[in-house]
Design an enzyme around this catalytic site. Sequence first.
Site, PDB file in Angstrom:
ATOM      1  N   GLU A  54       0.838  -1.205   0.000  1.00 43.67           N
ATOM      2  CA  GLU A  54       0.000   0.000   0.000  1.00 43.67           C
ATOM      3  C   GLU A  54       0.875   1.259   0.000  1.00 43.67           C
ATOM      4  O   GLU A  54       0.546   2.259  -0.631  1.00 43.67           O
ATOM      5  CB  GLU A  54      -0.954  -0.036   1.200  1.00 43.67           C
ATOM      6  CG  GLU A  54      -2.037  -1.121   1.014  1.00 43.67           C
ATOM      7  CD  GLU A  54      -2.902  -1.358   2.241  1.00 43.67           C
ATOM      8  OE1 GLU A  54      -2.332  -1.499   3.347  1.00 43.67           O
ATOM      9  OE2 GLU A  54      -4.136  -1.399   2.098  1.00 43.67           O
ATOM     10  N   GLU A 100      -3.995  -9.720   3.749  1.00 46.64           N
ATOM     11  CA  GLU A 100      -4.854  -9.431   4.904  1.00 46.64           C
ATOM     12  C   GLU A 100      -6.000 -10.420   5.091  1.00 46.64           C
ATOM     13  O   GLU A 100      -6.425 -10.692   6.209  1.00 46.64           O
ATOM     14  CB  GLU A 100      -5.413  -8.003   4.789  1.00 46.64           C
ATOM     15  CG  GLU A 100      -4.402  -6.902   5.071  1.00 46.64           C
ATOM     16  CD  GLU A 100      -3.490  -6.561   3.895  1.00 46.64           C
ATOM     17  OE1 GLU A 100      -3.487  -7.300   2.882  1.00 46.64           O
ATOM     18  OE2 GLU A 100      -2.762  -5.561   3.993  1.00 46.64           O
TER      19      GLU A 100
END
Length: 712
Positions: A110, A130
Amino acid sequence: MTSPTTPLVTLTRHGDIALLSIANPPVNALSQGVVDGLAAAIDAFEADRSYKALLVHGEGRTFVAGGDINSFDDPDFTAALYNGTLARIESQDRPVAAALHGTVLGGGLELALACHHRVSVPGTRFGLPEVKLGILPGSLGTQRLPRLIGPVMALDMIQSGNPIGDAAALKAGLIDEVQSGTPLEVGLAFTQALIARDAKPSRISERTVAMEGLPADFFEQALAQAVKTKPFYPSARNIVLAVKASTLPFAQGEAEEQRLFEALRISPQSQAMRHLFFAERAASKIPGLPKTVALRPVKSIGILGAGTMGGGIAMNFANVGLPVVLVETTQAALDRGLGLIRANYEASAAKGRMTAEQVTARMALLTGSLADSALAECDLVIEAVFENLALKKQVCARLGAVCKPGAIIATNTSTLDVDVLAAATGRPADVVGMHFFSPANVMRLLEVVRGAQTAPDVLATVMQLARTIKKVAVVSGVCYGFIGNRMAEVYMRQAEFLMMEGASPAQVDGAVEALGMAMGPCRMLDMAGIDVGAKTVIEYGKAGGLPPDPSYRALVQKMFELGRFGQKTGAGYYRYEGRKAVADSETVRLAAELAAAHGIAQRAGHFGTPAGQQEIVERLLYPLINEGAKILEEGIAYRPGDIDIVWTAGYGFPDHQGGPIWMADRIGLATLAERLAHCAEVRGNAFGYWTAAKLLTDLAAQGKRLSDWAPA
Ligand SMILES: NC(=O)c1ccc[n+]([C@@H]2O[C@H](COP(=O)([O-])OP(=O)(O)OC[C@H]3O[C@@H](n4cnc5c(N)ncnc54)[C@H](O)[C@@H]3O)[C@@H](O)[C@H]2O)c1
């Protein structure tokens, strides 16, 4: 010159380039300190207009490999804390590049996506894992990735959590270039080239998601699929919704991602999965074992017995390049064993999971012999012969004599006394249990059984070796069935009583499968082999281990007598049409016959009702949990989380339930104790089946959790 930044993040001048370096070993995880450091470094960069570009780089073996999972439980935590920093990085009017290496995962990817340009060295891996913790990428991964590589591939990466390599990343446009060299050299050259061509910032948040060519109901279809295939995981649904929100203006998508992330963060499923993440790491730590203990070298493996388990175990070692010699009693058994291994590898190759050259290379590591002397030079020898105490004792005595001094002797026994086998070798300090699970080349769990005299370096070596062959190892003390099979025995006992009372195998299995168990107890034993299960019960009976209850597991013994071994003979608790299990009235009839013989009352109608289903759940799982508590109080398992790892990695217990001990705390120990007492009263307790562990009742009385318990 280094600008005044933090110890974890520095800003250094390299000509016109401001080099932002993250140094938070071992994997540059995004702790609060790193996030603060990033903000300080950006302040310094913004304050100095003489820089022409910013390069973000991770020191050590990887770029940022993820977020700090511990912080998720911090009441002040919000994913948005980091988003502001990412927004500042992206908003720069001078180019910002990322130099990527190692594993660029989660918050690391990210961060890279907030940069304007990306370069990597060969061998770098990129992913958003995740989902494996029951959450979604909460720092705009669901918003920036689809804008960059399209919604199909982004959804695939986020839903699977599996990383991709640099070639796939380059092809997809996730990175701009792959260049050889050190990440720093590559990054500086790449950034220099950006300056030279006067490259403009390329901000992903300003792009739109390419939906051309996709069906108008693309996200609706994906949502239906997610709900259907992952009914127990709210993350599957929320991930689709978050990626769908990437088609909205960026700020709206960001808000939606936040909302969906937060719902998952506090969900019981994600809490359970995060518990397992930490429990798995804790399981490798052995109390009282100094880190300095020198490991024994293990460069070659010997396996005695090339049956179902021996063959699967051998593949684990060949897969990591270690040579294995398999020893059998007859050439036919050896040929069959090696033939099965080859067939297994060839099936993987046919599915494109490995190349023909890899098959050849792995088979070249495997040799066979009919002579024990072939084991003389092995560093580790594992016996995997039939589960029979007399045979194993004899085999262990032979191994004790033939194995070189310092070699580790391991037994793959499922239930037998490792101390007795250790004594039979005449060198018990060298002996340890290595209990693999079937299929041994697939199942992640390895129970490492610590005998009374197992040497510390033997234990430490085997734990390290487990990591090498990509297993999750849990240490168990010596007792019947160790951690897993001891608890499974209690579970199977109840399954059989339920069937004798008139519950069908499908009702028994259905009740726990509805909670997410991969397979109920009947399907599980049909697959593992009723013969294997029955023989264990019979052997345990001979050894005097069974309660004086004539109805004890009477059904499995009856099935065995009738040759109903499960899937392998086409009938067990179920009948099999190919691999498909179908209800078999014969099982119901046999169970009723046994019930009559043992004076057990039938209540068939009851088990189809909601109350009946709840009774099945309680009667299967509560005694299992209770046995886990006994295992803890006896010191057979070091910690509660170890039991959860055994059951989730070895028995198909759902990770979103966190394992039996974690589940016990959700049910509440007081409720568990009350229900066990209730069963004792209603069902009678002549054989102690319902006697609650002292640890369970003590903790229940104190209002404490089993998961937090540690030996005094
Ligand atoms: N099958 C499972 O699900 C499972 C799971 C975990 C552990 N185990 C344990 O693994 C062990 C082996 O089980 P399996 O299912 O592979 O059995 P198996 O019958 O498939 O294989 C046993 C092999 O050992 C060989 N053998 C017997 N005596 C021998 C000797 N003296 N020297 C060399 N080889 C000999 C046999 O020829 C046979 O090939 C048992 O202790 C069992 O409890 C089995």
